[in-house]
Structures are given as C-alpha cells and as structure tokens.
Design a protein around this motif. Structure first.
Motif, PDB file in Angstrom:
ATOM      1  N   ARG A 272       0.814  -1.223   0.000  1.00 37.69           N
ATOM      2  CA  ARG A 272       0.000   0.000   0.000  1.00 37.69           C
ATOM      3  C   ARG A 272       0.844   1.267   0.000  1.00 37.69           C
ATOM      4  NH1 ARG A 272      -3.733  -2.253   4.647  1.00 37.69           N
ATOM      5  NH2 ARG A 272      -4.688  -3.938   3.468  1.00 37.69           N
ATOM      6  N   SER A 273       2.086   1.157   0.415  1.00 33.33           N
ATOM      7  CA  SER A 273       2.958   2.332   0.469  1.00 33.33           C
ATOM      8  C   SER A 273       3.383   2.796  -0.915  1.00 33.33           C
ATOM      9  CB  SER A 273       4.210   2.014   1.292  1.00 33.33           C
ATOM     10  OG  SER A 273       5.012   1.070   0.606  1.00 33.33           O
ATOM     11  N   GLY A 274       3.181   1.942  -1.924  1.00 37.29           N
ATOM     12  CA  GLY A 274       3.598   2.279  -3.275  1.00 37.29           C
ATOM     13  C   GLY A 274       5.021   1.862  -3.582  1.00 37.29           C
ATOM     14  N   LYS A 275       5.718   1.339  -2.581  1.00 34.22           N
ATOM     15  CA  LYS A 275       7.082   0.865  -2.793  1.00 34.22           C
ATOM     16  C   LYS A 275       7.030  -0.508  -3.460  1.00 34.22           C
ATOM     17  CE  LYS A 275       8.757   3.192   1.369  1.00 34.22           C
ATOM     18  NZ  LYS A 275       9.342   2.960   2.698  1.00 34.22           N
ATOM     19  N   GLY A 276       8.130  -0.882  -4.118  1.00 33.54           N
ATOM     20  CA  GLY A 276       8.162  -2.122  -4.859  1.00 33.54           C
ATOM     21  C   GLY A 276       8.762  -3.296  -4.112  1.00 33.54           C
ATOM     22  N   HIS A 277       8.451  -4.474  -4.614  1.00 37.05           N
ATOM     23  CA  HIS A 277       9.017  -5.740  -4.143  1.00 37.05           C
ATOM     24  C   HIS A 277       9.860  -6.281  -5.298  1.00 37.05           C
ATOM     25  CE1 HIS A 277       5.586  -5.237  -1.488  1.00 37.05           C
ATOM     26  NE2 HIS A 277       6.042  -6.201  -0.715  1.00 37.05           N
ATOM     27  N   PHE A 278      11.127  -6.596  -5.041  1.00 35.39           N
ATOM     28  CA  PHE A 278      12.028  -6.992  -6.110  1.00 35.39           C
ATOM     29  C   PHE A 278      12.901  -8.172  -5.708  1.00 35.39           C
ATOM     30  CE2 PHE A 278      11.317  -2.432  -6.353  1.00 35.39           C
ATOM     31  CZ  PHE A 278      10.874  -2.275  -7.651  1.00 35.39           C
ATOM     32  N   THR A 279      13.362  -8.905  -6.732  1.00 39.76           N
ATOM     33  CA  THR A 279      14.407  -9.905  -6.575  1.00 39.76           C
ATOM     34  C   THR A 279      15.594  -9.429  -7.400  1.00 39.76           C
ATOM     35  OG1 THR A 279      12.884 -11.748  -6.253  1.00 39.76           O
ATOM     36  CG2 THR A 279      15.089 -12.305  -7.036  1.00 39.76           C
ATOM     37  N   VAL A 280      16.775  -9.427  -6.788  1.00 42.13           N
ATOM     38  CA  VAL A 280      18.008  -9.062  -7.482  1.00 42.13           C
ATOM     39  C   VAL A 280      18.876 -10.310  -7.565  1.00 42.13           C
ATOM     40  CG1 VAL A 280      20.135  -7.706  -7.371  1.00 42.13           C
ATOM     41  CG2 VAL A 280      17.975  -6.666  -6.704  1.00 42.13           C
ATOM     42  N   LYS A 281      19.238 -10.672  -8.793  1.00 43.02           N
ATOM     43  CA  LYS A 281      20.204 -11.746  -9.023  1.00 43.02           C
ATOM     44  C   LYS A 281      21.462 -11.060  -9.519  1.00 43.02           C
ATOM     45  CE  LYS A 281      16.620 -15.060 -10.203  1.00 43.02           C
ATOM     46  NZ  LYS A 281      16.110 -16.016 -11.201  1.00 43.02           N
ATOM     47  N   ILE A 282      22.545 -11.168  -8.761  1.00 36.10           N
ATOM     48  CA  ILE A 282      23.749 -10.414  -9.082  1.00 36.10           C
ATOM     49  C   ILE A 282      24.999 -11.243  -8.802  1.00 36.10           C
ATOM     50  CG2 ILE A 282      23.713  -9.290  -6.816  1.00 36.10           C
ATOM     51  CD1 ILE A 282      24.850  -6.757  -8.249  1.00 36.10           C
ATOM     52  N   LYS A 283      25.946 -11.151  -9.731  1.00 35.76           N
ATOM     53  CA  LYS A 283      27.258 -11.770  -9.576  1.00 35.76           C
ATOM     54  C   LYS A 283      28.289 -10.661  -9.713  1.00 35.76           C
ATOM     55  CE  LYS A 283      25.968 -16.247 -11.449  1.00 35.76           C
ATOM     56  NZ  LYS A 283      26.280 -17.286 -12.433  1.00 35.76           N
ATOM     57  N   SER A 284      29.246 -10.648  -8.803  1.00 42.47           N
ATOM     58  CA  SER A 284      30.296  -9.626  -8.839  1.00 42.47           C
ATOM     59  C   SER A 284      31.576 -10.192  -8.246  1.00 42.47           C
ATOM     60  CB  SER A 284      29.867  -8.394  -8.043  1.00 42.47           C
ATOM     61  OG  SER A 284      30.929  -7.472  -7.945  1.00 42.47           O
ATOM     62  N   LYS A 285      32.697  -9.846  -8.844  1.00 41.92           N
ATOM     63  CA  LYS A 285      33.993 -10.260  -8.297  1.00 41.92           C
ATOM     64  C   LYS A 285      34.222  -9.628  -6.934  1.00 41.92           C
ATOM     65  CE  LYS A 285      35.959 -11.285 -12.728  1.00 41.92           C
ATOM     66  NZ  LYS A 285      36.858 -10.957 -13.794  1.00 41.92           N
ATOM     67  N   GLN A 286      33.520  -8.536  -6.647  1.00 44.11           N
ATOM     68  CA  GLN A 286      33.646  -7.890  -5.332  1.00 44.11           C
ATOM     69  C   GLN A 286      33.100  -8.776  -4.207  1.00 44.11           C
ATOM     70  OE1 GLN A 286      32.713  -3.760  -4.882  1.00 44.11           O
ATOM     71  NE2 GLN A 286      33.005  -3.362  -7.064  1.00 44.11           N
ATOM     72  N   PHE A 287      32.339  -9.789  -4.567  1.00 41.91           N
ATOM     73  CA  PHE A 287      31.779 -10.689  -3.568  1.00 41.91           C
ATOM     74  C   PHE A 287      32.748 -11.816  -3.182  1.00 41.91           C
ATOM     75  CE2 PHE A 287      27.310  -9.727  -5.435  1.00 41.91           C
ATOM     76  CZ  PHE A 287      27.253  -8.537  -4.745  1.00 41.91           C
TER      77      PHE A 287
END
Length: 87
Positions: free
Chosen positions: A39-54
C-alpha cells in the motif's frame, strides 16, 4: 516513480558500485497485491547479481554491499528485496 524506472535506477546504482558480471532485477510487486507493505507504493524486487567484489565474502557482507549501493532507495522505493548473490 513506476517500477520500471526503479529497476533502471537500481541497475545503474548496482552496476556503478559493484561492476557485476551478471545482474537481473525482477519486479515481484504483483505477487504482493493487497499486502500491507504494498500500500505504500514501494516495490518488491528480486536481485540476481554476480560480482567479483563478492569474492571471499560471506553472504551477509555481499548483501550489505547491495544495500549500500542502493542507498536511499531502500527507504524510499523498495519495500522488500530478495538478493541472490555470488562471485
């Protein structure tokens, strides 16, 4: 801001901060219709991310890098975020 614009901004912020080798952001907001947080208007998301920084970082540290990269969006635009991260 609509969710497509949010995804574009999230992609830009994550790309600049983490130089990912792979990034995919999925809008899950439709799965939460009627949910109190939706109801706040904010979104729900899934992020799939690969990074050498991890490399050599525990999952919690990887997620903290993602949260830091998204900055204020975590307060203003994102209600829920699922993160799938790897090196």
């Amino acid at each position: 801001m609509d969710n497509q614009a949010r995804i574009e901004k999230m992609t830009k912020l994550l790309s600049e901060a983490l130089d990912p080798t792979h990034i995919e952001i999925i809008d899950d907001s439709h799965l939460h219709a009627g949910h109190v947080g939706a109801r706040s208007g904010k979104g729900h998301f899934t992020v799939k991310i690969k990074s050498k920084q991890f490399a050599d970082l525990k999952t919690i540290k990887q997620h903290q890098l993602v949260y830091k990269a998204l900055g204020d969006m975590m307060q203003t635009d994102i209600h829920a975020l699922v993160i799938n991260s790897s090196e």
